[in-house]
Design an enzyme around this catalytic site. Structure first.
Site, PDB file in Angstrom:
ATOM      1  N   SER A 289      37.173  47.858  49.266  1.00 14.69           N
ATOM      2  CA  SER A 289      36.587  47.925  47.912  1.00 14.69           C
ATOM      3  C   SER A 289      35.250  47.211  47.903  1.00 14.69           C
ATOM      4  O   SER A 289      34.958  46.400  48.782  1.00 14.69           O
ATOM      5  CB  SER A 289      37.510  47.225  46.918  1.00 14.69           C
ATOM      6  OG  SER A 289      37.308  45.816  46.951  1.00 14.69           O
ATOM      7  N   ASP A 290      34.437  47.466  46.894  1.00 18.76           N
ATOM      8  CA  ASP A 290      33.269  46.620  46.688  1.00 18.76           C
ATOM      9  C   ASP A 290      33.746  45.296  46.068  1.00 18.76           C
ATOM     10  O   ASP A 290      34.910  45.148  45.669  1.00 18.76           O
ATOM     11  CB  ASP A 290      32.213  47.331  45.834  1.00 18.76           C
ATOM     12  CG  ASP A 290      30.822  46.765  46.096  1.00 18.76           C
ATOM     13  OD1 ASP A 290      30.728  45.643  46.626  1.00 18.76           O
ATOM     14  OD2 ASP A 290      29.817  47.426  45.776  1.00 18.76           O
ATOM     15  N   PHE A 291      32.823  44.362  45.996  1.00 17.01           N
ATOM     16  CA  PHE A 291      33.118  42.963  45.646  1.00 17.01           C
ATOM     17  C   PHE A 291      33.822  42.825  44.275  1.00 17.01           C
ATOM     18  O   PHE A 291      33.214  43.034  43.233  1.00 17.01           O
ATOM     19  CB  PHE A 291      31.796  42.218  45.605  1.00 17.01           C
ATOM     20  CG  PHE A 291      31.870  40.733  45.760  1.00 17.01           C
ATOM     21  CD1 PHE A 291      31.233  40.098  46.813  1.00 17.01           C
ATOM     22  CD2 PHE A 291      32.551  39.944  44.849  1.00 17.01           C
ATOM     23  CE1 PHE A 291      31.275  38.717  46.953  1.00 17.01           C
ATOM     24  CE2 PHE A 291      32.603  38.577  44.980  1.00 17.01           C
ATOM     25  CZ  PHE A 291      31.958  37.958  46.044  1.00 17.01           C
TER      26      PHE A 291
END
Ligand code: BGC
Length: 759
Positions: A289-291
């Site tokens: 996932s992104d942050f």
């Protein structure tokens, strides 16, 4: 510490260096690679499996509010199969040792980092690199970045960023490859090849993580973290091609995006992650996932609790949760309540372990954490030279009236003016990994170096003319004073590097602060003046273009950037860059890009009522896609085809005669565009499909040969698949930019019409 644990800890420390060997010996002669993964999987508890799905940031985190982890305790608790923002051979070795010796199954760590344009040796920002139109040089820069980062223990790099955007208000255009999906795809392939090297297990290879899947660049109004409303056609033809190209080049990781596509955030978008990425494209790597994006599903309003967010993201196909800790806190209960099948957990863990295996981590977890290698490879002198060469190739000569440039090398007095002339951090750019500002050669530094050798007694005066945000009358007066005494003037203007990049959208693309006033005051002297721009996106500089005789777009050029710019200004290097993104005249023209779709009422050269465009600004951009001047001139012939007809499965070669008609050696970047004259759906007015670089001495003659294959004619058909049209005429256009093109016609005949007629 008890005596027993002291002994154990001593033994571990002593034996740690042998750990890789021990593991290799233990595993030698056992099952072939692949079953190590299965053996491990069979031994893992549910909690250990979920630990592998968690990615924890070290203390260098910069992009989100979620950093709350102590990486060491996360490792010891078995809650971190991967870390990011940790680097340094000794430090990473210690972390790997901890994972190998102080956890039950001794599984080594994935160690990730955002290395977008260099680790310590910083290359030009990715948008600048795209302006080089030099795929080999880009691949080489990634090889060097991977070599440096891996020597510091990193085995996983969150790059390339392949988001397509046609909106320069979005700060992240600096990380991408510009507005052409075709060029962006070729660059993505080069980057993946460069990062992953020939074998992923090599000590100088890393796994590439392609981001942000998908359509992260299709923002509304250029606003950061906003998702655009995007058609299936735009998704397929513009946004997805660079991702697909990366997957086909073997990229081992995809980062799912923050933004929503059709209402579903990337991180939980099973149509993107399962249907397209895995089923259609056959991707077998990992998805991270992104942050913090898993947790943000609740803020998006698609999940009502953290539990629901974890379930949705995981079931959609996001294997690893970056920094939101939602998987570690929620997944076990979800499995126990049968909301998440254990088989899916096993599949995700299997993919992660397989990547660790392929990176050679089980065989030797420390191969990338050797201080001596780090000392000899990181920031190596030959890397600096490569950064300088790529910076020279990336800089775009936007304007050069009356051959203002190059300046004579025997110059006596030079005035260097502007807030970006000696700004070290801004020379590197907004996402400079472990780049150190003190390593950067600024423009002022570069001019000093060049003239020290070439014009020893030259007098170089410097004035910042104020700051990026403000120039007082006294600042401007001081700048004018030194300019008045100079033979040539260099004006370094642009954006502070933090005005580009993540969380750096701008509503105005004018030069910030009072820089235009500073420029006007200096330009009013009428001295031979070159503006050098430092910025991460196209700017609206119509006024500057009217007033300045020469403008060199230097972007954020990296560690050696100032030296590269100085060498171009004084004619020791040729400007070679071509714009990968259109420069609008005004923000109101955005989105403006070369492959726009036709309208029934196109604009002509003269304004005419009831044609497309605006009342208050013309239809054309300030500088077109592909634009870039040289210090010489070229004559280009019309495109020639080696055969007039393209058959099914075939290809033609397009040839263009090129002559250097100017006084210096130079490189022509011959660009090939096509247009379907008639198709079931209206096709863009031009689409880039190839290019060739031709370097010629004065008077030299050459031929650019560019292949065009049937696959290049394919587009997203109304029935939902990529295919070439049924046949017809294709306009084949070539030129030195997307605006000035010569054309010929190619007949596309996928079926044999003679045979059909005689049947
Ligand atoms: C960015 C990603 C980056 C990640 C980790 C996020 O905010 O969108 O591009 O890889 O942070 O630093």
């Amino acid at each position: 510490m008890s005596p027993v644990s002291r002994v154990r800890s001593l033994v571990r420390r002593r034996l740690a260096p042998l750990a890789g060997l021990a593991i290799a010996v233990l595993c030698a002669g056992q099952a072939p690679a692949g079953s190590r993964v299965e053996d491990l999987l069979a031994k893992m508890t549910l909690e250990e499996k979920i630990g592998q799905l968690n990615l924890v940031s070290g203390h260098h985190a910069v992009t989100g509010p979620y950093t709350r982890s102590d990486v060491r305790s996360a490792i010891l608790k078995g809650e971190a199969g991967a870390l990011f923002n940790v680097y340094g051979a000794e430090y990473t070795r210690g972390l790997q040792e901890m994972a190998v010796w102080q956890t039950r199954l001794g599984i080594p760590l994935l160690l990730g980092f955002d290395v977008l344009h260099g680790y310590r040796t910083i290359f030009p920002v990715p948008l600048a690199q795209a302006a080089s139109w030099d795929l080999e040089a880009i691949e080489q820069s990634e090889r060097i970045s991977a070599t440096e980062a891996s020597a510091a223990g990193v085995n996983w790099i969150f790059s390339p960023m392949v988001d397509m955007s046609r909106d320069p208000r979005w700060g992240r255009v600096v990380e991408g490859a510009g507005e052409s999906a075709w060029l962006g795809s070729r660059i993505a392939e080069a980057r993946v090849r460069g990062l992953q090297g020939k074998s992923l297990a090599a000590a100088d290879s890393v796994a590439a993580c392609v981001k942000h899947f998908a359509a992260n660049g299709a923002t509304e109004g250029g606003r950061e973290y906003s998702g655009g409303d995007i058609s299936e056609r735009a998704l397929r033809e513009t946004q997805l091609p660079p991702f697909k190209a990366s997957v086909e080049s073997g990229a081992r990781c995809i980062m799912s995006a923050f933004n929503a596509v059709d209402g579903v955030p990337g991180v939980a978008n099973d149509r993107l992650l399962r249907d397209i990425l895995r089923r259609e494209w056959g991707f077998r790597g990992i998805v991270v996932s992104d942050f913090g994006a898993v947790e943000e599903l609740t803020v998006h309003g698609v999940a009502d609790t953290a539990t629901d967010a974890a379930r949705q993201a995981f079931r959609a196909g996001t294997d690893i949760d970056m920094e939101s800790r939602t998987y570690v806190s929620q997944l076990a209960a979800l499995v126990r309540s049968n909301a998440v099948p254990i088989s899916e957990i096993d599949d995700a863990v299997r993919r992660i372990l397989q990547l660790k295996e392929d990176l050679g981590l089980f065989e030797d977890p420390y191969r990338r954490s050797v201080p001596a290698r780090e000392a000899s490879l990181v920031g190596n002198g030959s890397h600096f030279d490569a950064a300088r060469t790529l910076a020279e190739k990336s800089m775009v000569l936007l304007k050069n009236e009356r051959n203002t440039l190059p300046f004579p090398i025997a110059v006596k007095r030079v005035a260097v003016i502007g807030p970006l002339a000696d700004a070290k951090a801004d020379t590197l750019g907004p996402w400079a990994a472990n780049g150190q500002p003190e390593d950067a050669v600024t423009l002022l530094g570069g001019i000093r170096r060049v003239l020290k050798v070439m014009a020893e007694d030259a007098d170089i005066a410097f004035s910042s003319g104020g700051s990026i945000d403000r120039s007082s009358p006294a600042d401007i007066a001081a700048a004018v004073k030194i300019a008045a005494r100079a033979d040539v003037v260099v004006l370094a203007l642009g954006e502070r590097s933090t005005m580009s990049g993540e969380s750096a959208s701008r509503a105005s693309l004018d030069l910030p602060g009072d820089q235009m006033a500073l420029a006007r005051a200096v330009l009013a002297l009428g001295k031979p003046t070159a503006v050098v721009l430092f910025n991460g996106r196209p700017l609206t500089i119509e006024d500057l273009d009217k007033e300045a005789p020469a403008i060199l777009e230097a972007w954020y050029p990296g560690s050696a950037g100032g030296l590269a710019a100085a060498r171009i200004l004084f004619g020791l290097a040729e400007p070679q860059g071509r714009l990968p993104m259109t420069f609008p005249r005004s923000v109101g023209q955005i989105p403006i890009y070369f492959d726009q779709r036709p309208t029934g009422r196109p604009a002509g050269d003269q304004p005419k009522p009831y044609t497309t465009g605006y009342q208050d600004v013309g239809p054309r951009p300030l500088y077109s896609f592909g634009h870039g001047l040289t210090y010489t001139s070229f004559f280009l012939g019309a495109p020639r085809l080696d055969q007039p007809v393209l058959k099914q499965g075939g290809a033609v070669t397009v040839s263009v005669d090129v002559m250097n008609t100017g006084p210096r050696t130079g490189t022509a970047v011959v660009q090939l565009y096509i247009r379907h004259k008639v198709a079931k759906v209206s096709r863009p007015v031009k689409e880039l499909k190839g290019f060739a670089r031709v370097t010629l001495p004065p008077g030299g003659v050459g031929v650019a040969k560019i292949p065009l294959a049937e696959g290049d004619l394919a587009f997203w058909q109304p029935e939902g698949r990529f295919a070439p049209p049924e046949g017809g005429q294709i306009s084949v256009m070539t030129g030195l930019d997307s605006d000035q093109l010569k054309a010929t016609v190619l007949e596309y005949q996928p079926r044999d019409v003679t045979r059909q007629a005689s049947n």
